[in-house]
Write a protein that holds these residues in place. Structure first.
Motif, PDB file in Angstrom:
ATOM      1  N   ILE A   1     -36.700   6.227  43.927  1.00  0.00           N
ATOM      2  CA  ILE A   1     -36.868   5.129  42.977  1.00  0.00           C
ATOM      3  C   ILE A   1     -36.470   3.813  43.644  1.00  0.00           C
ATOM      4  O   ILE A   1     -37.160   2.803  43.531  1.00  0.00           O
ATOM      5  CB  ILE A   1     -36.022   5.369  41.714  1.00  0.00           C
ATOM      6  CG1 ILE A   1     -36.572   6.581  40.948  1.00  0.00           C
ATOM      7  CG2 ILE A   1     -36.031   4.136  40.818  1.00  0.00           C
ATOM      8  CD1 ILE A   1     -35.730   6.972  39.758  1.00  0.00           C
ATOM      9  N   ARG A   2     -35.375   3.878  44.364  1.00  0.00           N
ATOM     10  CA  ARG A   2     -34.934   2.655  45.063  1.00  0.00           C
ATOM     11  C   ARG A   2     -35.986   2.189  46.065  1.00  0.00           C
ATOM     12  O   ARG A   2     -36.338   1.008  46.117  1.00  0.00           O
ATOM     13  CB  ARG A   2     -33.621   2.915  45.797  1.00  0.00           C
ATOM     14  CG  ARG A   2     -32.435   3.099  44.880  1.00  0.00           C
ATOM     15  CD  ARG A   2     -31.138   2.919  45.629  1.00  0.00           C
ATOM     16  NE  ARG A   2     -30.723   4.090  46.381  1.00  0.00           N
ATOM     17  CZ  ARG A   2     -30.018   5.100  45.870  1.00  0.00           C
ATOM     18  NH1 ARG A   2     -29.718   5.096  44.598  1.00  0.00           N
ATOM     19  NH2 ARG A   2     -29.654   6.119  46.613  1.00  0.00           N
ATOM     20  N   HIS A   3     -36.452   3.121  46.866  1.00  0.00           N
ATOM     21  CA  HIS A   3     -37.447   2.744  47.880  1.00  0.00           C
ATOM     22  C   HIS A   3     -38.677   2.099  47.256  1.00  0.00           C
ATOM     23  O   HIS A   3     -39.125   1.040  47.670  1.00  0.00           O
ATOM     24  CB  HIS A   3     -37.873   3.982  48.682  1.00  0.00           C
ATOM     25  CG  HIS A   3     -36.857   4.394  49.698  1.00  0.00           C
ATOM     26  ND1 HIS A   3     -36.531   5.714  49.905  1.00  0.00           N
ATOM     27  CD2 HIS A   3     -36.092   3.670  50.545  1.00  0.00           C
ATOM     28  CE1 HIS A   3     -35.612   5.782  50.859  1.00  0.00           C
ATOM     29  NE2 HIS A   3     -35.327   4.555  51.263  1.00  0.00           N
ATOM     30  N   ARG A   4     -39.214   2.773  46.264  1.00  0.00           N
ATOM     31  CA  ARG A   4     -40.425   2.248  45.631  1.00  0.00           C
ATOM     32  C   ARG A   4     -40.143   0.939  44.913  1.00  0.00           C
ATOM     33  O   ARG A   4     -40.952   0.027  44.916  1.00  0.00           O
ATOM     34  CB  ARG A   4     -41.009   3.267  44.667  1.00  0.00           C
ATOM     35  CG  ARG A   4     -41.515   4.542  45.318  1.00  0.00           C
ATOM     36  CD  ARG A   4     -42.686   4.313  46.245  1.00  0.00           C
ATOM     37  NE  ARG A   4     -42.248   3.841  47.567  1.00  0.00           N
ATOM     38  CZ  ARG A   4     -41.716   4.649  48.488  1.00  0.00           C
ATOM     39  NH1 ARG A   4     -41.601   5.934  48.260  1.00  0.00           N
ATOM     40  NH2 ARG A   4     -41.307   4.155  49.636  1.00  0.00           N
ATOM     41  N   ALA A   5     -38.961   0.850  44.316  1.00  0.00           N
ATOM     42  CA  ALA A   5     -38.607  -0.375  43.602  1.00  0.00           C
ATOM     43  C   ALA A   5     -38.581  -1.549  44.585  1.00  0.00           C
ATOM     44  O   ALA A   5     -39.017  -2.652  44.259  1.00  0.00           O
ATOM     45  CB  ALA A   5     -37.261  -0.217  42.909  1.00  0.00           C
ATOM     46  N   ARG A   6     -38.099  -1.269  45.777  1.00  0.00           N
ATOM     47  CA  ARG A   6     -38.067  -2.334  46.776  1.00  0.00           C
ATOM     48  C   ARG A   6     -39.491  -2.783  47.124  1.00  0.00           C
ATOM     49  O   ARG A   6     -39.764  -3.961  47.293  1.00  0.00           O
ATOM     50  CB  ARG A   6     -37.335  -1.839  48.028  1.00  0.00           C
ATOM     51  CG  ARG A   6     -36.538  -2.894  48.731  1.00  0.00           C
ATOM     52  CD  ARG A   6     -35.337  -2.311  49.483  1.00  0.00           C
ATOM     53  NE  ARG A   6     -35.676  -1.105  50.225  1.00  0.00           N
ATOM     54  CZ  ARG A   6     -35.921  -1.103  51.544  1.00  0.00           C
ATOM     55  NH1 ARG A   6     -35.888  -2.219  52.217  1.00  0.00           N
ATOM     56  NH2 ARG A   6     -36.181   0.021  52.141  1.00  0.00           N
ATOM     57  N   ASP A   7     -40.382  -1.819  47.200  1.00  0.00           N
ATOM     58  CA  ASP A   7     -41.775  -2.153  47.501  1.00  0.00           C
ATOM     59  C   ASP A   7     -42.416  -2.964  46.380  1.00  0.00           C
ATOM     60  O   ASP A   7     -43.230  -3.847  46.626  1.00  0.00           O
ATOM     61  CB  ASP A   7     -42.588  -0.869  47.719  1.00  0.00           C
ATOM     62  CG  ASP A   7     -42.101  -0.087  48.932  1.00  0.00           C
ATOM     63  OD1 ASP A   7     -41.440  -0.700  49.799  1.00  0.00           O
ATOM     64  OD2 ASP A   7     -42.378   1.117  49.011  1.00  0.00           O
ATOM     65  N   LEU A   8     -42.036  -2.598  45.171  1.00  0.00           N
ATOM     66  CA  LEU A   8     -42.713  -3.210  44.027  1.00  0.00           C
ATOM     67  C   LEU A   8     -42.122  -4.559  43.649  1.00  0.00           C
ATOM     68  O   LEU A   8     -42.770  -5.355  42.964  1.00  0.00           O
ATOM     69  CB  LEU A   8     -42.636  -2.270  42.813  1.00  0.00           C
ATOM     70  CG  LEU A   8     -43.436  -0.969  42.908  1.00  0.00           C
ATOM     71  CD1 LEU A   8     -43.242  -0.133  41.659  1.00  0.00           C
ATOM     72  CD2 LEU A   8     -44.920  -1.268  43.109  1.00  0.00           C
ATOM     73  N   LEU A   9     -40.906  -4.815  44.070  1.00  0.00           N
ATOM     74  CA  LEU A   9     -40.200  -6.014  43.638  1.00  0.00           C
ATOM     75  C   LEU A   9     -41.003  -7.306  43.799  1.00  0.00           C
ATOM     76  O   LEU A   9     -41.004  -8.140  42.889  1.00  0.00           O
ATOM     77  CB  LEU A   9     -38.866  -6.113  44.388  1.00  0.00           C
ATOM     78  CG  LEU A   9     -37.656  -6.532  43.524  1.00  0.00           C
ATOM     79  CD1 LEU A   9     -37.695  -5.793  42.186  1.00  0.00           C
ATOM     80  CD2 LEU A   9     -36.379  -6.241  44.273  1.00  0.00           C
ATOM     81  N   PRO A  10     -41.679  -7.495  44.931  1.00  0.00           N
ATOM     82  CA  PRO A  10     -42.415  -8.750  45.108  1.00  0.00           C
ATOM     83  C   PRO A  10     -43.510  -8.961  44.069  1.00  0.00           C
ATOM     84  O   PRO A  10     -44.009 -10.075  43.916  1.00  0.00           O
ATOM     85  CB  PRO A  10     -43.043  -8.604  46.502  1.00  0.00           C
ATOM     86  CG  PRO A  10     -42.214  -7.598  47.190  1.00  0.00           C
ATOM     87  CD  PRO A  10     -41.736  -6.662  46.121  1.00  0.00           C
ATOM     88  N   PHE A  11     -43.864  -7.923  43.345  1.00  0.00           N
ATOM     89  CA  PHE A  11     -44.985  -8.055  42.423  1.00  0.00           C
ATOM     90  C   PHE A  11     -44.535  -8.213  40.973  1.00  0.00           C
ATOM     91  O   PHE A  11     -45.346  -8.254  40.066  1.00  0.00           O
ATOM     92  CB  PHE A  11     -45.907  -6.848  42.548  1.00  0.00           C
ATOM     93  CG  PHE A  11     -46.432  -6.665  43.941  1.00  0.00           C
ATOM     94  CD1 PHE A  11     -47.556  -7.355  44.365  1.00  0.00           C
ATOM     95  CD2 PHE A  11     -45.778  -5.833  44.841  1.00  0.00           C
ATOM     96  CE1 PHE A  11     -48.026  -7.208  45.653  1.00  0.00           C
ATOM     97  CE2 PHE A  11     -46.245  -5.679  46.129  1.00  0.00           C
ATOM     98  CZ  PHE A  11     -47.371  -6.366  46.545  1.00  0.00           C
ATOM     99  N   VAL A  12     -43.230  -8.302  40.814  1.00  0.00           N
ATOM    100  CA  VAL A  12     -42.723  -8.526  39.456  1.00  0.00           C
ATOM    101  C   VAL A  12     -43.126  -9.919  38.998  1.00  0.00           C
ATOM    102  O   VAL A  12     -43.074 -10.870  39.766  1.00  0.00           O
ATOM    103  CB  VAL A  12     -41.182  -8.385  39.433  1.00  0.00           C
ATOM    104  CG1 VAL A  12     -40.653  -8.761  38.063  1.00  0.00           C
ATOM    105  CG2 VAL A  12     -40.786  -6.980  39.803  1.00  0.00           C
ATOM    106  N   GLU A  13     -43.529 -10.008  37.765  1.00  0.00           N
ATOM    107  CA  GLU A  13     -43.942 -11.293  37.193  1.00  0.00           C
ATOM    108  C   GLU A  13     -42.819 -12.305  37.361  1.00  0.00           C
ATOM    109  O   GLU A  13     -41.679 -12.045  36.982  1.00  0.00           O
ATOM    110  CB  GLU A  13     -44.260 -11.116  35.710  1.00  0.00           C
ATOM    111  CG  GLU A  13     -45.126 -12.221  35.177  1.00  0.00           C
ATOM    112  CD  GLU A  13     -46.571 -11.798  35.090  1.00  0.00           C
ATOM    113  OE1 GLU A  13     -46.995 -11.459  33.989  1.00  0.00           O
ATOM    114  OE2 GLU A  13     -47.259 -11.766  36.130  1.00  0.00           O
ATOM    115  N   GLY A  14     -43.131 -13.432  37.930  1.00  0.00           N
ATOM    116  CA  GLY A  14     -42.124 -14.474  38.067  1.00  0.00           C
ATOM    117  C   GLY A  14     -41.174 -14.258  39.227  1.00  0.00           C
ATOM    118  O   GLY A  14     -40.067 -14.756  39.230  1.00  0.00           O
ATOM    119  N   ALA A  15     -41.612 -13.494  40.229  1.00  0.00           N
ATOM    120  CA  ALA A  15     -40.794 -13.321  41.419  1.00  0.00           C
ATOM    121  C   ALA A  15     -41.393 -14.140  42.540  1.00  0.00           C
ATOM    122  O   ALA A  15     -42.604 -14.193  42.704  1.00  0.00           O
ATOM    123  CB  ALA A  15     -40.730 -11.854  41.833  1.00  0.00           C
ATOM    124  N   ALA A  16     -40.522 -14.787  43.290  1.00  0.00           N
ATOM    125  CA  ALA A  16     -41.013 -15.552  44.434  1.00  0.00           C
ATOM    126  C   ALA A  16     -41.697 -14.601  45.403  1.00  0.00           C
ATOM    127  O   ALA A  16     -41.138 -13.581  45.787  1.00  0.00           O
ATOM    128  CB  ALA A  16     -39.852 -16.265  45.125  1.00  0.00           C
TER     129      ALA A  16
END
Length: 320
Positions: free
Chosen positions: A299-314
């Motif tokens: 979950i952590r690994h994938r979350a790190r991958d997905l983080l840049p695509f969160v709405e309102g993320a630089a």
DNA sequence: CATTCGTGAAGACGAAT
DNA sequence: ATTCGATTTCACGAATG
């Protein structure tokens, strides 16, 4: 026509099957639509040959009715002969209701035996019948729909005519067929669940499934993360909005390459986790992990991958 | 204190030989 | 049948709040 209906209505007292489940003693309920008698407690299918007297098609006038009326079970993939075979009953009375003499009864028993053998004409048909029984049993255990079951049986038939069974276990191919059908229809299919419900271990199941996919050219759509989002969200008792946002997040990420080659469940779990964290109903990694069967690490690994695509993320926040 | 994060070893899997 | 590469999981400890 009316005589048939009348007959049935007046037959309220006809011998119903035992009301107690032979497995668990629970209550048996009939499902006329599917011609099955199932136990309400353990789900055991006690009888599959109840006859559905309903018309096959809608009929708009009496001539159509005449043309389409029928008796017997509906045609179905689920029986090795499409449900067209006949079975001799075990009544001890003749058509006029008179008791049979003992020697006549012996004769009938002999005939019945021969008749039964003739229905399973060849070894291949016998094997097919066994496979179908097994597929239906597994589908029943796993609570799978009729459509999926019938497609699984179609796949098995193709495997049989493609000579893919020789040298492999019938139960194995049966399990793989059902698994393939579930995959094709986009049902979340955990190989372990199938392995537990079948007589083969996970390893063989997957191996046989690969063979089926390869040889039969099944459009084996790999499970997408989207297939799991709803399931996971409800397992964590999260509102629909979370699931929707998780799907949106996955969609944004899917345009890039971060999702390729990663386990669909891991991505779905991570997306749910991220969205839940930012919602009024957060969930910890541990909770998500337990509900989804995906490890916290993943979950952590994938979350790190997905983080840049969160709405309102630089988009470019990667500068340590 | 609970939660989150990172790491190295180990297993599983698919592809290629 | 074996090897290889990528991924996930396990077990642990550190950092964070």
């Amino acid at each position: 026509m009316t005589t048939l209906v009348k007959k049935r209505e007046s037959n309220e007292t006809r011998a119903k099957p035992a009301h107690e489940c032979p497995e668990c003693g629970g209550h048996l309920a009939t499902d006329p639509k599917h011609g099955e008698v199932v136990c309400e407690d353990c789900g055991l299918v006690a009888s599959e040959r109840e006859i559905d007297f309903g018309p096959e098609w809608r009929a708009f006038d009496s001539s159509e009715r005449q043309g389409r009326a029928r008796t017997g079970s509906p045609l179905t993939e689920s029986l090795h002969d499409y449900g067209l075979s006949t079975v001799m009953g075990r009544e001890t009375r003749d058509a006029q209701g008179r008791h049979l003499t003992p020697d006549k009864r012996l004769l009938m028993a002999r005939m019945r035996r021969l008749h039964q053998r003739s229905t399973y004409r060849s070894g291949a048909a016998r094997n097919l019948a066994a496979a179908i029984t097994e597929i239906r049993r597994m589908a029943s255990v796993m609570d799978m729909g009729q459509y999926v079951t019938e497609q699984a049986i179609r796949i098995y038939r193709r495997a049989a005519s493609g000579d893919l069974i020789r040298g492999r276990s019938i139960d194995g191919i049966a399990a793989a067929s059902l698994y393939a059908s579930a995959r094709i229809n986009g049902l979340p299919s955990d190989p372990d669940v199938f392995a537990r419900a079948s007589h083969v271990d996970r390893r063989t199941l997957l191996r046989l499934h690969r063979i089926l996919v390869h040889e039969l050219d099944l459009k084996a759509r790999p499970a997408t993360p989207y297939d799991h989002v709803n399931r996971f969200a409800s397992a964590l008792t999260l509102p629909h909005e979370v699931a929707e946002r998780a799907r949106a997040l996955l969609e944004r990420a899917d345009r890039t390459l971060v999702t390729s080659g990663r386990s669909p469940t891991g991505l779905a779990a991570a997306a749910i986790y991220i969205v839940a964290q930012r919602s009024p109903t957060p969930r910890t990694q541990r909770q998500v992990s337990e509900a989804t069967g995906v490890t916290e690490v993943t979950i952590r690994h994938r979350a790190r991958d997905l983080l840049p695509f969160v709405e309102g993320a630089a988009t470019a926040a990667n500068a340590p």
